[in-house]
Design a protein around this motif. Sequence first.
Motif, mmCIF file in Angstrom:
data_model
loop_
_atom_site.group_PDB
_atom_site.id
_atom_site.type_symbol
_atom_site.label_atom_id
_atom_site.label_comp_id
_atom_site.label_asym_id
_atom_site.label_seq_id
_atom_site.Cartn_x
_atom_site.Cartn_y
_atom_site.Cartn_z
ATOM 1 N N GLU A 101 -56.121 -14.368 -116.620
ATOM 2 C CA GLU A 101 -55.335 -14.349 -115.389
ATOM 3 C C GLU A 101 -54.172 -15.321 -115.497
ATOM 4 O OE1 GLU A 101 -58.523 -14.892 -115.678
ATOM 5 O OE2 GLU A 101 -59.196 -16.679 -114.582
ATOM 6 N N GLN A 102 -53.063 -14.921 -114.908
ATOM 7 C CA GLN A 102 -51.857 -15.734 -114.913
ATOM 8 C C GLN A 102 -51.744 -16.470 -113.586
ATOM 9 O OE1 GLN A 102 -48.448 -13.314 -115.997
ATOM 10 N NE2 GLN A 102 -49.665 -12.183 -117.490
ATOM 11 N N TYR A 103 -51.300 -17.698 -113.672
ATOM 12 C CA TYR A 103 -51.085 -18.513 -112.485
ATOM 13 C C TYR A 103 -49.582 -18.690 -112.317
ATOM 14 C CZ TYR A 103 -56.059 -19.250 -112.611
ATOM 15 O OH TYR A 103 -57.405 -19.036 -112.610
ATOM 16 N N PHE A 104 -49.111 -18.386 -111.116
ATOM 17 C CA PHE A 104 -47.674 -18.340 -110.858
ATOM 18 C C PHE A 104 -47.170 -19.589 -110.149
ATOM 19 C CE2 PHE A 104 -46.225 -14.056 -111.947
ATOM 20 C CZ PHE A 104 -47.428 -13.442 -112.215
ATOM 21 N N GLY A 105 -45.935 -19.930 -110.461
ATOM 22 C CA GLY A 105 -45.239 -20.971 -109.737
ATOM 23 C C GLY A 105 -44.606 -20.408 -108.478
ATOM 24 N N PHE B 35 -55.503 -6.126 -112.883
ATOM 25 C CA PHE B 35 -55.460 -7.312 -112.021
ATOM 26 C C PHE B 35 -55.034 -6.913 -110.610
ATOM 27 C CE2 PHE B 35 -55.474 -10.613 -115.349
ATOM 28 C CZ PHE B 35 -55.103 -9.874 -116.469
ATOM 29 N N TYR B 37 -53.155 -9.156 -107.392
ATOM 30 C CA TYR B 37 -52.563 -10.405 -106.933
ATOM 31 C C TYR B 37 -52.154 -10.254 -105.476
ATOM 32 C CZ TYR B 37 -52.164 -12.422 -111.620
ATOM 33 O OH TYR B 37 -52.431 -12.949 -112.842
ATOM 34 N N GLU B 44 -45.691 -17.260 -103.214
ATOM 35 C CA GLU B 44 -46.375 -17.572 -104.481
ATOM 36 C C GLU B 44 -47.499 -16.578 -104.734
ATOM 37 O OE1 GLU B 44 -46.603 -21.707 -104.975
ATOM 38 O OE2 GLU B 44 -48.163 -21.642 -106.498
ATOM 39 N N LEU B 45 -47.472 -15.930 -105.876
ATOM 40 C CA LEU B 45 -48.500 -14.951 -106.232
ATOM 41 C C LEU B 45 -49.837 -15.646 -106.474
ATOM 42 C CD1 LEU B 45 -46.168 -12.904 -108.441
ATOM 43 C CD2 LEU B 45 -47.797 -11.771 -106.941
ATOM 44 N N PHE B 47 -53.787 -15.111 -107.755
ATOM 45 C CA PHE B 47 -54.690 -14.254 -108.519
ATOM 46 C C PHE B 47 -55.936 -13.938 -107.690
ATOM 47 C CE2 PHE B 47 -57.208 -12.671 -111.927
ATOM 48 C CZ PHE B 47 -58.453 -13.275 -111.840
#
Lengths: 113, 112
Positions: A101-105, B35, B37, B44-45, B47
């Motif tokens: 999973e990617q964590y976004f700014g 995924f 989101y 802000e996205l 997860f």
Amino acid sequence: EAGVAQSPRYKIIEKRQSVAFWCNPISGHATLYWYQQILGQGPKLLIQFQNNGVVDDSQLPKDRFSAERLKGVDSTLKIQPAKLEDSAVYLCASSLAGVYEQYFGPGTRLTVT
Amino acid sequence: AQKVTQAQTEISVVEKEDVTLDCVYETRDTTYYLFWYKQPPSGELVFLIRRNSFDEQNEISGRYSWNFQKSTSSFNFTITASQVVDSAVYFCALWHNNDMRFGAGTRLTVKP
């Protein structure tokens, strides 16, 4: 644990000017991504780094966009010269590896006038 | 080519209603990840879930549940007893071979 940091949060420039965005990923995350999100659309992947090497940049408009990730941590994305259609939110994300999973700014909202 | 379709552009429900967000994907590959989101008004996205292509078990997390069906290439998301705080844009995404593709998103509005 600190999240993904980005700066600036907002930027307004005139067309043909240049601009740079900065991203600091979550500590220990090897993979870093830059996305472009145009209003009303989903994010579009521009470039992906694994440590300080480029994994994929097939959707990066290389005539005007460039990105680097020196020392495998922070990254900068540059646009030179900017066009009106570059107006968008530029998102940085990080992950342990590509499949995770990617964590976004919070993103940088760019307006080109 | 990989593609994610979220046909529902906007959905509006009243609090406590259940709502399902649809996601249909296209890929020729057998190994991939899906995924969801959430993008609240702050931008802000966030997860929500990751699922690999070999795991078709449905998942439940509190009021959230996901239904993955390879036979129909769908990965739908259901919110049970929706709340005002669920109001956001929700994105479905597909990852394969270092390529991440997002759908256009579904804007969910939950009214009190």
